[in-house]
Write a protein that holds these residues in place. Structure first.
Motif, PDB file in Angstrom:
ATOM      1  N   ILE A   1       4.315  12.600   5.853  1.00 41.50           N
ATOM      2  CA  ILE A   1       3.841  11.294   5.407  1.00 41.50           C
ATOM      3  C   ILE A   1       3.277  10.528   6.590  1.00 41.50           C
ATOM      4  CG2 ILE A   1       4.493   9.116   4.315  1.00 41.50           C
ATOM      5  CD1 ILE A   1       6.727  10.698   2.902  1.00 41.50           C
ATOM      6  N   LYS A   2       2.022  10.166   6.474  1.00 45.59           N
ATOM      7  CA  LYS A   2       1.326   9.491   7.564  1.00 45.59           C
ATOM      8  C   LYS A   2       1.095   8.017   7.245  1.00 45.59           C
ATOM      9  CE  LYS A   2       0.947  13.570   9.402  1.00 45.59           C
ATOM     10  NZ  LYS A   2       1.834  13.961  10.528  1.00 45.59           N
ATOM     11  N   LYS A   3       1.269   7.211   8.255  1.00 40.91           N
ATOM     12  CA  LYS A   3       1.007   5.784   8.115  1.00 40.91           C
ATOM     13  C   LYS A   3      -0.470   5.535   8.369  1.00 40.91           C
ATOM     14  CE  LYS A   3       2.305   1.333  10.193  1.00 40.91           C
ATOM     15  NZ  LYS A   3       3.182   0.680  11.203  1.00 40.91           N
ATOM     16  N   ILE A   4      -1.102   4.801   7.473  1.00 37.07           N
ATOM     17  CA  ILE A   4      -2.525   4.503   7.643  1.00 37.07           C
ATOM     18  C   ILE A   4      -2.723   2.998   7.531  1.00 37.07           C
ATOM     19  CG2 ILE A   4      -3.312   6.738   6.754  1.00 37.07           C
ATOM     20  CD1 ILE A   4      -3.962   5.321   4.113  1.00 37.07           C
ATOM     21  N   VAL A   5      -3.757   2.521   8.193  1.00 38.32           N
ATOM     22  CA  VAL A   5      -4.077   1.097   8.141  1.00 38.32           C
ATOM     23  C   VAL A   5      -5.484   0.961   7.551  1.00 38.32           C
ATOM     24  CG1 VAL A   5      -4.387  -1.036   9.438  1.00 38.32           C
ATOM     25  CG2 VAL A   5      -2.647   0.624  10.149  1.00 38.32           C
ATOM     26  N   LEU A   6      -5.567   0.242   6.451  1.00 38.50           N
ATOM     27  CA  LEU A   6      -6.844   0.058   5.787  1.00 38.50           C
ATOM     28  C   LEU A   6      -7.704  -0.955   6.535  1.00 38.50           C
ATOM     29  CD1 LEU A   6      -5.610  -0.037   2.077  1.00 38.50           C
ATOM     30  CD2 LEU A   6      -6.297   1.933   3.449  1.00 38.50           C
ATOM     31  N   LYS A   7      -8.981  -1.063   6.160  1.00 38.06           N
ATOM     32  CA  LYS A   7      -9.901  -1.969   6.858  1.00 38.06           C
ATOM     33  C   LYS A   7      -9.425  -3.411   6.831  1.00 38.06           C
ATOM     34  CE  LYS A   7     -14.177   0.681   6.305  1.00 38.06           C
ATOM     35  NZ  LYS A   7     -15.560   0.670   5.729  1.00 38.06           N
ATOM     36  N   GLY A   8      -8.807  -3.801   5.760  1.00 39.53           N
ATOM     37  CA  GLY A   8      -8.336  -5.175   5.655  1.00 39.53           C
ATOM     38  C   GLY A   8      -7.046  -5.427   6.409  1.00 39.53           C
ATOM     39  N   GLY A   9      -6.515  -4.397   7.061  1.00 35.89           N
ATOM     40  CA  GLY A   9      -5.291  -4.554   7.820  1.00 35.89           C
ATOM     41  C   GLY A   9      -4.035  -4.171   7.074  1.00 35.89           C
ATOM     42  N   LYS A  10      -4.151  -3.810   5.776  1.00 36.08           N
ATOM     43  CA  LYS A  10      -2.976  -3.446   4.991  1.00 36.08           C
ATOM     44  C   LYS A  10      -2.498  -2.052   5.356  1.00 36.08           C
ATOM     45  CE  LYS A  10      -1.170  -3.195   0.286  1.00 36.08           C
ATOM     46  NZ  LYS A  10      -1.463  -3.401  -1.151  1.00 36.08           N
ATOM     47  N   THR A  11      -1.167  -1.930   5.492  1.00 36.44           N
ATOM     48  CA  THR A  11      -0.555  -0.656   5.843  1.00 36.44           C
ATOM     49  C   THR A  11      -0.154   0.101   4.577  1.00 36.44           C
ATOM     50  OG1 THR A  11       0.301  -1.540   7.926  1.00 36.44           O
ATOM     51  CG2 THR A  11       1.349   0.467   7.069  1.00 36.44           C
ATOM     52  N   ARG A  12      -0.489   1.394   4.540  1.00 37.10           N
ATOM     53  CA  ARG A  12      -0.092   2.249   3.406  1.00 37.10           C
ATOM     54  C   ARG A  12       0.377   3.589   3.961  1.00 37.10           C
ATOM     55  NH1 ARG A  12      -3.579   2.102  -1.886  1.00 37.10           N
ATOM     56  NH2 ARG A  12      -1.475   2.168  -2.742  1.00 37.10           N
ATOM     57  N   TYR A  13       0.939   4.412   3.048  1.00 39.77           N
ATOM     58  CA  TYR A  13       1.506   5.695   3.464  1.00 39.77           C
ATOM     59  C   TYR A  13       0.912   6.806   2.590  1.00 39.77           C
ATOM     60  CZ  TYR A  13       4.638   2.765   6.105  1.00 39.77           C
ATOM     61  OH  TYR A  13       5.143   1.837   6.991  1.00 39.77           O
ATOM     62  N   ARG A  14       0.484   7.870   3.256  1.00 36.06           N
ATOM     63  CA  ARG A  14      -0.273   8.911   2.565  1.00 36.06           C
ATOM     64  C   ARG A  14       0.232  10.289   2.977  1.00 36.06           C
ATOM     65  NH1 ARG A  14      -6.438   8.023   3.224  1.00 36.06           N
ATOM     66  NH2 ARG A  14      -5.950   6.487   1.583  1.00 36.06           N
ATOM     67  N   PHE A  15       0.163  11.205   2.007  1.00 39.73           N
ATOM     68  CA  PHE A  15       0.454  12.604   2.339  1.00 39.73           C
ATOM     69  C   PHE A  15      -0.486  13.503   1.550  1.00 39.73           C
ATOM     70  CE2 PHE A  15       3.297  11.611  -1.223  1.00 39.73           C
ATOM     71  CZ  PHE A  15       3.106  12.687  -2.081  1.00 39.73           C
ATOM     72  N   VAL A  16      -0.680  14.693   2.050  1.00 36.93           N
ATOM     73  CA  VAL A  16      -1.492  15.722   1.401  1.00 36.93           C
ATOM     74  C   VAL A  16      -0.595  16.915   1.137  1.00 36.93           C
ATOM     75  CG1 VAL A  16      -3.486  17.246   1.573  1.00 36.93           C
ATOM     76  CG2 VAL A  16      -3.586  14.944   2.559  1.00 36.93           C
ATOM     77  N   VAL A  17      -0.625  17.418  -0.103  1.00 39.31           N
ATOM     78  CA  VAL A  17       0.247  18.536  -0.468  1.00 39.31           C
ATOM     79  C   VAL A  17      -0.567  19.584  -1.216  1.00 39.31           C
ATOM     80  CG1 VAL A  17       0.935  17.428  -2.637  1.00 39.31           C
ATOM     81  CG2 VAL A  17       2.400  19.173  -1.631  1.00 39.31           C
ATOM     82  N   ASP A  18      -0.256  20.853  -0.946  1.00 44.70           N
ATOM     83  CA  ASP A  18      -0.893  21.936  -1.695  1.00 44.70           C
ATOM     84  C   ASP A  18      -0.315  21.991  -3.102  1.00 44.70           C
ATOM     85  OD1 ASP A  18      -2.673  22.936   0.180  1.00 44.70           O
ATOM     86  OD2 ASP A  18      -1.136  24.156   1.149  1.00 44.70           O
ATOM     87  N   VAL A  19      -1.193  22.135  -4.077  1.00 43.88           N
ATOM     88  CA  VAL A  19      -0.749  22.337  -5.447  1.00 43.88           C
ATOM     89  C   VAL A  19      -1.272  23.691  -5.905  1.00 43.88           C
ATOM     90  CG1 VAL A  19      -0.592  19.892  -5.992  1.00 43.88           C
ATOM     91  CG2 VAL A  19      -2.750  21.077  -6.332  1.00 43.88           C
TER      92      VAL A  19
END
Length: 406
Positions: free
Chosen positions: A5-23
């Protein structure tokens, strides 16, 4: 192990959390035909990697979703999100289901799924619920009719049942394609009251009695189509009557072979083999039918001479005055005209078929013979659908009981 799970910061400054998983990988499909591409080296379908990117507002939400996906993948219940609509599923299923069927069968599938497309077409497949399927059924039973009756009224239970069955098949395909985890139509049923009302309606559709058959035949005994009416009254289907050829009739041996049918599908005449293996049958002709066919054959010879080059020798038994083969709708119209002339109760030609089979069954003809005569492979179907007790047969039952009870 690195945190997926990676922490990302959007252009507006909002922090979100994202992951990529094989299906689950998906088969590679030909862009033109849609067929699965097979690896010539292994003989197995080619597969392509599929990944799912998920973004959540908090790390806890992302962790929970990651754990859910991994667990569902482990037990085989995971379904990747999809924007497939019900209309798209209908198209996919019809393409698969009609690949190797006759045109009439394909048309019946298309007709059945037209109601799904109309009522649920814009619905996302993965959002479809049992309530949605029940809503489809209620709509069909109350107001879905567009043709074949008064628009805005309900359809028959049989039509609704056919649509429900096709919808279940389409959803099973969606399960196999990994688009949904379960079939939400599997346990949906047609309401009991609707079935009860349908049974009452069908009970009102009574085949001709023995007296009505005799009255009708007496009125058309000198009619050009007397032999044709007799063919309908010895239990042949309308499409079988229209498909009958003179080469199928042995006027010397007194037999008739049912081998082809001729019917109308989407305005196009379809000629094909009999409905089933059991439908291909040779019937010994009653004397009155044999004589009527001989007279009709002679009359056609006279019509050919009179019409000269204008006569079309189609080889069919049932033709108009110029020898042209006819369709089932023509046969029905001609039969209804003669019912009106005779002053008898109007019945469908299929009800005339019912009358024939009922009379045979109620007068001691063995069930196996009745079913074979009808061209059915299922004896129980013949008895359940086509055989109706008449007053004479019920009276015979009463006499038998009188013998028992003294």
């Amino acid at each position: 192990m690195a945190d997926p799970i990676k922490k990302i910061v959007l252009k507006g400054g909002k922090t979100r959390y994202r992951f990529v998983v094989d299906v689950d990988p998906v088969p590679v499909r030909d862009e033109v035909t849609g067929a699965v591409v097979v690896d010539p080296a292994t003989g197995l379908p080619k597969m392509k990697r599929r990944q799912l990117t998920v973004t959540r507002d908090t790390k806890t939400e992302a962790e929970n979703e990651y754990a859910r996906i991994r667990h569902q993948r482990a037990i085989g219940t995971f379904v990747a999100p999809s924007k497939t609509t019900m209309a798209e599923l209908v198209d996919t299923w019809l393409k698969a289901a009609t690949r190797d069927v006759e045109r009439a069968t394909a048309r019946s599938y298309e007709d059945a799924m037209r109601y799904v497309r109309t009522h649920l077409g814009e619905k996302l497949l993965q959002e479809l619920s049992e309530d949605d399927v029940e809503s489809l059924i209620d709509w069909m039973l109350t107001s879905a009719r567009r043709i074949g009756g008064k628009p805005g009224t309900g359809l028959s239970v049989r039509t609704v049942s056919l649509t429900l069955g096709r919808l279940r098949a389409a959803l099973n395909l969606a399960i196999r394609r990994g688009l949904v985890a379960r079939n939400v139509a599997e346990h949906v049923t047609i309401p009991r009251q609707a079935r009860k009302n349908d049974r009452a309606r069908r009970k009102g559709r009574v085949p001709w009695s023995e007296d009505e058959v005799k009255e009708f035949l007496s009125s058309v005994a000198h009619d050009r189509l007397y032999a044709v009416m007799l063919l309908s009254l010895i239990g042949l289907r309308p499409a079988e009557v229209c498909g009958l050829r003179w080469r199928d009739v042995d006027l010397t041996a007194g037999t008739l072979s049912v081998e082809t049918t001729r019917t109308l599908v989407e305005g196009v005449v379809i000629e094909k083999d009999a409905k089933s293996e059991a439908g291909e049958r040779k019937l010994p002709l009653p004397a009155v039918v044999l004589e009527a066919l001989r007279a009709f054959r002679s009359r056609q010879h006279q019509e050919r001479v009179k019409a000269e080059d204008g006569y079309e020798d189609s080889g069919r038994v049932v033709v108009d005055e110029l020898g042209r083969a006819v369709k089932t709708d023509w046969l029905r119209r001609e039969a209804y005209k003669r019912m009106a002339w005779a002053g008898v109760r109007k019945v469908r030609l299929y009800d005339a078929r019912h009358a024939c089979l009922s009379w045979m069954a109620n007068n001691g003809v063995p069930d196996t013979v009745v079913s074979a005569w009808a061209g059915h492979s299922d004896l129980s179907f013949t008895k359940r659908v086509y055989v109706h007790p008449d007053p004479q047969s019920l009276r015979a039952g009463s006499e038998k009981l009188a013998d028992l009870l003294g």
